[in-house]
Design an enzyme around this catalytic site. Structure first.
Site, mmCIF file in Angstrom:
data_model
loop_
_atom_site.group_PDB
_atom_site.id
_atom_site.type_symbol
_atom_site.label_atom_id
_atom_site.label_comp_id
_atom_site.label_asym_id
_atom_site.label_seq_id
_atom_site.Cartn_x
_atom_site.Cartn_y
_atom_site.Cartn_z
ATOM 1 N N ASP A 145 9.045 3.395 0.778
ATOM 2 C CA ASP A 145 7.880 4.031 1.390
ATOM 3 C C ASP A 145 7.886 3.634 2.859
ATOM 4 O O ASP A 145 7.514 2.523 3.226
ATOM 5 C CB ASP A 145 6.603 3.543 0.684
ATOM 6 C CG ASP A 145 5.344 4.082 1.347
ATOM 7 O OD1 ASP A 145 5.461 4.760 2.392
ATOM 8 O OD2 ASP A 145 4.243 3.815 0.825
ATOM 9 N N TYR A 172 0.847 -1.194 0.000
ATOM 10 C CA TYR A 172 0.000 0.000 0.000
ATOM 11 C C TYR A 172 0.880 1.241 0.000
ATOM 12 O O TYR A 172 1.794 1.360 0.827
ATOM 13 C CB TYR A 172 -0.908 0.015 1.233
ATOM 14 C CG TYR A 172 -1.909 1.155 1.209
ATOM 15 C CD1 TYR A 172 -2.856 1.235 0.196
ATOM 16 C CD2 TYR A 172 -1.903 2.148 2.187
ATOM 17 C CE1 TYR A 172 -3.775 2.279 0.154
ATOM 18 C CE2 TYR A 172 -2.820 3.192 2.157
ATOM 19 C CZ TYR A 172 -3.747 3.257 1.142
ATOM 20 O OH TYR A 172 -4.660 4.281 1.106
ATOM 21 N N LYS A 204 2.550 10.008 8.568
ATOM 22 C CA LYS A 204 2.084 9.581 9.893
ATOM 23 C C LYS A 204 2.832 10.275 11.040
ATOM 24 O O LYS A 204 2.507 11.390 11.394
ATOM 25 C CB LYS A 204 2.190 8.060 10.002
ATOM 26 C CG LYS A 204 1.364 7.384 8.870
ATOM 27 C CD LYS A 204 0.681 6.130 9.274
ATOM 28 C CE LYS A 204 -0.003 5.482 8.091
ATOM 29 N NZ LYS A 204 -1.354 5.075 8.292
HETATM 30 C C1 LIG Z 1 3.091 2.420 3.621
HETATM 31 C C2 LIG Z 1 2.067 3.501 3.413
HETATM 32 N N1 LIG Z 1 2.226 4.373 2.429
HETATM 33 C C3 LIG Z 1 1.361 5.368 2.208
HETATM 34 C C4 LIG Z 1 0.250 5.510 2.999
HETATM 35 C C5 LIG Z 1 -0.719 6.622 2.735
HETATM 36 O O1 LIG Z 1 -0.662 7.549 3.765
HETATM 37 P P1 LIG Z 1 -1.897 8.552 4.034
HETATM 38 O O2 LIG Z 1 -2.997 7.723 4.574
HETATM 39 O O3 LIG Z 1 -1.342 9.569 4.990
HETATM 40 O O4 LIG Z 1 -2.230 9.163 2.719
HETATM 41 C C6 LIG Z 1 0.032 4.614 4.052
HETATM 42 C C7 LIG Z 1 -1.170 4.708 4.896
HETATM 43 O O5 LIG Z 1 -1.474 3.869 5.696
HETATM 44 C C8 LIG Z 1 0.962 3.575 4.259
HETATM 45 O O6 LIG Z 1 0.794 2.683 5.230
#
Ligand SMILES: Cc1ncc(COP(=O)(O)O)c(C=O)c1O
Length: 450
Positions: free
Chosen positions: A257, A157, A286
């Site tokens: 990421d 994700y 986060k």
């Molecule tokens: C690994 C990862 N990347 C990107 C995101 C997206 O972040 P946001 O919800 O702040 O857009 C998340 C959200 O849980 C995530 O876990």
């Protein structure tokens, strides 16, 4: 018939959360599914919260819970940490505004701080979410390489936009062979062009990842990956190292990421610093906003410079913008959070509490004879009902979802708050009492399930 067959934890949950059930009806008149993001819904209806303090939250029925959701990770210091609240109040008073819009000092100060934590990176840009961080980072990669395709791992994700929803959670019938996963749309409304521009790879599989990267090297700008998939599927470190070497060799930009894994490993930093594998770019979110909407992408100057409006001509640069980027309140909360994380006592405490929970669950599963385990690094873990090893999305998808659902609703009905079927996050405010209560509740439910 065993008692477990008649045990109905969802009925217990419904009996305890009547006001949430009522509010779900009201909210559903105005919000699809009664929620503002699909993941926030779970059947029969989610618990609606109204108050929080430290590691605890209260719902509309005044039920008190130990919270392991913590806003899906950002609240590593718990709810309403006094240092974060104070920092936000002071910033609002000192600046006399919520936001300037114009550049201000805190942006470069936070950038410099993040660069000290992730020393491979030369430059930073802020965003308002993790989604935006990965989206802009990938556009930078495409601009820098002048190539349009991106590789990602099945099950990963990176935020909810067309390109990165591809093969997030493909159904078994569509997923294709494990060694060469199909490219599966993750949402209605995704065009074939987008889908074709994503190369899907099998996580933790060295041989097939290298083979696919080599086969597509000429048109790939970048490989984006969560070094720890979904926060709990840990990588084989050799796999991470091979991915690093291969992408370097092939001229593919490696983007980690770490929106989820950032600051949630066993010590300050992220998976990259813990495993000693340096990407070219990293995305954060986060925790760096201390509970306010935040994100950042950072990386080597040769890539980050493609957004530089001071040195690049208009037709020769990547566009990056956002009204609220580098919001002073968000950065103040993020700075205060990093201050607490920098305290030498913080990570040892977080590790102690997290290990106590992980080990507690694992001992309990052994004693009550369930094929289940609590897995994940640092201050994140997930509970999986399986005998086997969890190495990727497909392993996780094959766990016993019915048993997990029973445990989830039984524990929620007894005062633990988390998102069913999702990982648990710990915080510096979780106490020994919280852990003891959690283990007591889990034992009671697991015995009822038998
Ligand atoms: C690994 C990862 N990347 C990107 C995101 C997206 O972040 P946001 O919800 O702040 O857009 C998340 C959200 O849980 C995530 O876990």
């Amino acid at each position: 018939m065993t008692m477990g067959a008649t045990y109905d934890p969802i009925a217990e949950y419904k009996a305890k959360t009547k006001k949430s059930a009522e509010w779900f009806q009201t909210a559903s008149q105005h919000l699809p599914g009664g929620v503002t993001g699909n993941v926030k819904f779970y059947p029969p209806y989610p618990v609606y919260l109204k108050k929080a303090k430290g590691s605890h939250v209260w719902d509309l029925d005044n039920n008190e819970y130990v919270d392991y959701m913590l806003c899906f990770g950002p609240l590593i210091l718990g709810h309403g940490h006094p240092k974060v609240v104070e920092a936000v109040q002071k910033q609002l008073e000192r600046d006399g505004t919520h936001i300037f819009g114009a550049p201000h000092e805190l942006e470069a100060r936070m950038a410099e701080r993040l660069k000290r934590i992730f020393p491979f990176a030369d430059a930073v840009r802020f965003t308002n979410s993790g989604l935006e961080a990965t989206l802009h980072a990938l556009r930078v990669c495409k601009g820098a390489k002048k190539k349009m395709r991106i590789a990602k791992f099945e099950g990963a994700y990176h935020g909810c936009y067309d390109e990165m929803l591809v093969s997030l959670a493909p159904s078994e019938g569509l997923a294709g062979p494990e060694s060469a996963p199909n490219t599966v749309s993750g949402s209605l409304g995704t065009s074939q062009n987008i889908i074709q521009n994503v190369q899907v790879l099998p996580y933790n599989d060295i041989e097939n990842t290298v083979r696919l990267l080599k086969a597509h090297k000429n048109d790939l700008a970048a490989l984006i990956m969560e070094p720890v998939q979904r926060g709990f599927v840990v990588p084989d470190v050799e796999f991470l190292k091979v991915v690093r070497e291969t992408t370097r060799e092939l001229g593919i930009i490696l983007v980690f990421d770490e929106v989820m894994s950032g600051f949630r490993m066993e010590r300050m930093g992220g998976a990259c610093t813990q495993y000693g594998v340096e990407p070219d770019m990293i995305c954060l979110g986060k925790i760096i906003g201390g509970g306010f909407p935040a994100g950042a992408f950072m990386g080597k100057r040769e890539y980050m410079d493609v957004v530089n409006p001071a040195t690049r001509a208009k037709d020769d640069r990547v566009f990056h913008g956002g009204t609220f980027n580098g919001h002073p309140t968000v950065l103040a909360a993020g700075m205060a959070t990093l201050d607490v994380l920098d305290d030498p006592k913080t990570y040892p405490y977080l590790n102690k509490v997290s290990d106590k929970l992980r080990n507690g669950f694992n001992d309990l599963f052994a004693r009550t004879k369930y094929d289940a385990k609590a897995i994940g690094p640092g201050s994140t873990f997930n509970i999986v009902f399986t005998k086997g090893k969890i190495s990727d999305y497909r392993d996780a998808a094959h766990c016993d979802a019915k048993l997990r659902q029973k445990l989830d609703f039984g524990m929620m009905a007894r005062g633990l708050h988390f998102h069913p079927d999702k990982p648990f996050y710990t915080c510096t405010m979780h106490s020994d009492n919280d852990v003891d209560q959690t283990m007591k509740v889990a034992e009671e439910v697991l015995k009822k399930m038998k």
